[in-house]
Design a protein around this motif. Structure first.
Motif, PDB file in Angstrom:
ATOM      1  N   LYS A 164      -4.435   1.840  -2.797  1.00  0.00           N
ATOM      2  CA  LYS A 164      -3.142   2.552  -1.960  1.00  0.00           C
ATOM      3  C   LYS A 164      -3.011   4.115  -1.428  1.00  0.00           C
ATOM      4  O   LYS A 164      -4.071   4.566  -1.661  1.00  0.00           O
ATOM      5  N   VAL A 193       0.963  -1.226   0.162  1.00  0.00           N
ATOM      6  CA  VAL A 193       0.161  -0.100  -0.093  1.00  0.00           C
ATOM      7  C   VAL A 193       0.913   1.286   0.218  1.00  0.00           C
ATOM      8  O   VAL A 193       0.469   1.957  -0.734  1.00  0.00           O
ATOM      9  N   SER A 200       3.974   4.002  -0.580  1.00  0.00           N
ATOM     10  CA  SER A 200       5.171   4.472  -1.536  1.00  0.00           C
ATOM     11  C   SER A 200       6.024   4.271  -0.661  1.00  0.00           C
ATOM     12  O   SER A 200       6.762   5.098  -0.072  1.00  0.00           O
TER      13      SER A 200
END
Length: 663
Positions: A239, A155, A157
């Motif tokens: 995300k 999920v 970054s």
């Protein structure tokens, strides 16, 4: 400087509106043996108070703590000579401060040892994560957080974690910290005139500069653009920052969940999609009550006809699982009132705010609630009408997480963390801090709350939330008025006047001292964390300082009744306190984590003693209260007025010489 701070403190008290129903004076020593039997003052005890303190202003810094001086400092600095009349000061190391003892007896007020605190915790190896700001909780987009489960990497970054700054070849270190200054800084009897360091190589100029490899400001209007929903690839999880999706069961279509948003105007004319794990706040100015009610109905109708998708829509799935958004009323006490599913009722009451609470497990949405807060009954047509929107995200175990105020040391502006000693069943039990050993079913308050003024008045109020708390590095001074009801029951000749004055002082302490402290004796149970991420062995007591009697407790509160004046007098009352903290910038973990803000010393300074005289004919009295907080940096020297005085004398001598030459 100390005189200016004291004058500013006095002026602040002058600006507070005082009631005419009470007389306040400075307490003096009275001989009351002829009129009443004086209660023998009892010595209250609190751990960690120094045995001898120097008298000074309540706003002045504390005596400097013992610090180690590098042996390679050149030229040597002159050391201050100890005075023959000074009392010997105890020097305790941080290890001695947190050393535990097996005794469970109450510590004396001027003791220098800290009660034993159990340290039966797992011995963790070296661990430091610069973005790990919450203990036992997974921080968003923090890939080095050991509290985050493995699936969160799908999920987040995962950005590269920046290494802590290293002090390598800094010009400031050479000019200021390495003993010999450069002649440009201090052209004295011994300075560095020229360095043999090779000149830095000049890089050739770049003719075709390319800024694509550098960081840039994001597009401020990117969030308002309509995204191409068709081109999005299907995914089994949301995300970070991905727009949330609503599902319409009748039309079998989905859309983004948008929230009204203002842009360059107070009126919300745009809509912005809600994004996964990104809280949102929006304040919209309404034209009138009709406009406000239409905005509320529009959101309620949207939640009634649509469902929230717990994960992005997968076109290959035949059966769509969606979540119904539950409508609840948010109460003033902080709780909520949720009707049973199926009882759809139209909301006709005036609304102040709408809050969408989303429960998640980082990858999917588990539950959704829309909280409606009713507006206040009194409404002025002349005031602007606002409707507040909010979107919050929380995990299932977030309420059980312990508060923290930094990855290791304190972050600037983060709340100062406190804890209390748990009660002991037997004298042989070890003294434990509630921060580590309180049960999961017990919600403790680990901050130092500060009172505030009620809206449109100066009356005192104290809320147990994260908004009105003492924050690290933030100096402040506040005043308010404490209202006291009618004194008819206390203004009787046969009443216990001293007991009434003591109960009044207890109410004052509840506004000035930490949470659940109604007397000075309870302060020996309160400890403050030296670090923003609390450790079992890094806690210090809050020492108590009374300037009139540095080695004794304040005189007890006494009450006297005057039959002639029909008045009640309360002597030795305290209406103000000052919190003082010493902070330092240290390198922890054997120097591997530099520049960490650490609390080194904490104390509360009692204000001036006062005598209060209440008139029996008044139905309501008001007492002015004051609290202040100061943070002193140990690495900054105290202001030196020597150069200022010398410059003043030189200027005066020059002016006299010019005047003599002109005659």
């Amino acid at each position: 400087m100390e005189q200016k701070c004291l004058l500013l403190w006095v002026l602040c008290f002058i600006t507070v509106p005082h009631s005419h129903t009470i007389k306040i004076g400075i307490s003096h020593s009275y001989n009351t043996t002829a009129s009443t039997t004086q209660t023998t003052p009892t010595t209250m005890e609190i751990p960690g108070t120094t045995a001898a303190t120097e008298p000074g202003s309540s706003m002045s810094p504390l005596p400097e703590l013992a610090t180690s001086t590098p042996s390679n400092t050149f030229p040597p600095r002159p050391q201050p000579k100890p005075s023959a009349t000074d009392a010997p000061k105890s020097s305790t190391t941080p290890a001695e401060t947190v050393a535990a003892t097996d005794t469970a007896d109450a510590q004396p007020l001027n003791a220098t040892e800290t009660p034993k605190i159990a340290t039966n915790f797992p011995d963790d190896s070296f661990y430091f994560c610069s973005c790990d700001l919450r203990s036992e909780m997974c921080d968003l987009n923090c890939c080095c957080d050991r509290d985050c489960p493995t699936e969160t990497r799908q999920v987040f970054s995962c950005l590269k974690v920046l290494a802590p700054p290293q002090l390598l070849s800094r010009l400031e270190d050479f000019q200021y910290n390495h003993g010999l200054p450069t002649c440009q800084i201090n052209d004295g009897w011994l300075c560095v005139f020229r360095s043999n360091t090779k000149p830095a190589k000049m890089k050739p100029l770049i003719e075709n500069f390319d800024a694509s490899q550098y960081q840039k400001w994001p597009d401020p209007l990117a969030a308002y653009e309509t995204e191409d929903t068709v081109a999005q690839a299907s995914s089994s999880l949301y995300k970070l920052g991905e727009p949330l999706q609503l599902w319409h069961p009748d039309s079998k279509q989905w859309t983004t969940f948008d929230l009204p948003m203002a842009y360059e105007s107070a009126q919300c004319q745009l809509k912005q999609p809600m994004r996964h794990l990104q809280p949102m706040v929006s304040h919209c100015l309404m034209r009138d009550q009709t406009h406000l009610q239409e905005s509320v109905w529009a959101l309620l109708n949207l939640t009634a006809s649509h469902q929230l998708l717990p994960k992005p829509r997968d076109l290959e799935e035949q059966v769509v699982e969606a979540l119904s958004i539950q409508i609840c009323q948010k109460l003033d006490s902080g709780g909520m009132l949720c009707p049973e599913p199926g009882n759809d009722t139209q909301w006709d009451l005036p609304v102040e705010s709408l809050e969408l609470q989303l429960l998640h497990n980082f990858t999917n949405i588990l539950e959704a609630k829309l909280l409606i807060k009713e507006a206040a009954a009194e409404y002025d047509d002349m005031e602007p009408l606002w409707l507040h929107f909010a979107v919050t995200f929380s995990t299932a175990n977030e309420s059980l997480a312990k508060p923290s105020s930094g990855p290791l040391g304190y972050l600037a502006g983060a709340p100062v963390i406190l804890s209390r000693l748990l009660p002991q069943n037997t004298s042989e039990d070890r003294q434990l801090l509630s921060y580590f050993h309180a049960g999961n079913d017990r919600q403790d308050y680990h901050w130092l709350p500060l009172f505030s003024r009620k809206p449109r008045s100066s009356n005192c109020q104290r809320k147990l939330d994260e908004e009105q708390v003492l924050r690290f590095g933030v100096d402040l001074a506040r005043q308010c008025l404490l209202q006291q009801a009618a004194l008819s029951s206390a203004l009787q000749e046969n009443a216990n006047h001293t007991e009434f004055c003591q109960s009044l002082q207890a109410e004052i302490w509840k506004k000035l001292l930490p949470h659940n402290c109604s007397s000075l004796e309870e302060m020996n149970q309160v400890f403050v964390s030296q670090l923003g991420r609390p450790q079992p062995d890094r806690w210090i007591p809050i020492q108590l300082h009374f300037e009139e009697r540095a080695h004794d407790m304040p005189p007890p509160v006494q009450g006297f009744y005057d039959e002639v004046q029909q008045s009640l007098s309360c002597r030795n009352m305290f209406l103000s306190v000052s919190y003082e903290f010493h902070v330092a910038d240290l390198a922890l973990f054997a120097g591997r984590v530099p520049h960490q803000r650490v609390l080194q010393h904490a104390r509360v300074v009692l204000g001036q003693r006062h005598d209060l005289e209440f008139d029996g004919s008044e139905q309501l009295v008001e007492l002015p209260l004051g609290v202040s907080a100061m943070f002193y940096n140990l690495e900054k020297s105290r202001p030196n007025q020597g150069p200022t005085v010398l410059a003043h004398r030189i200027i005066m001598a020059t002016m006299m010489l010019l005047l003599w030459l002109s005659l």
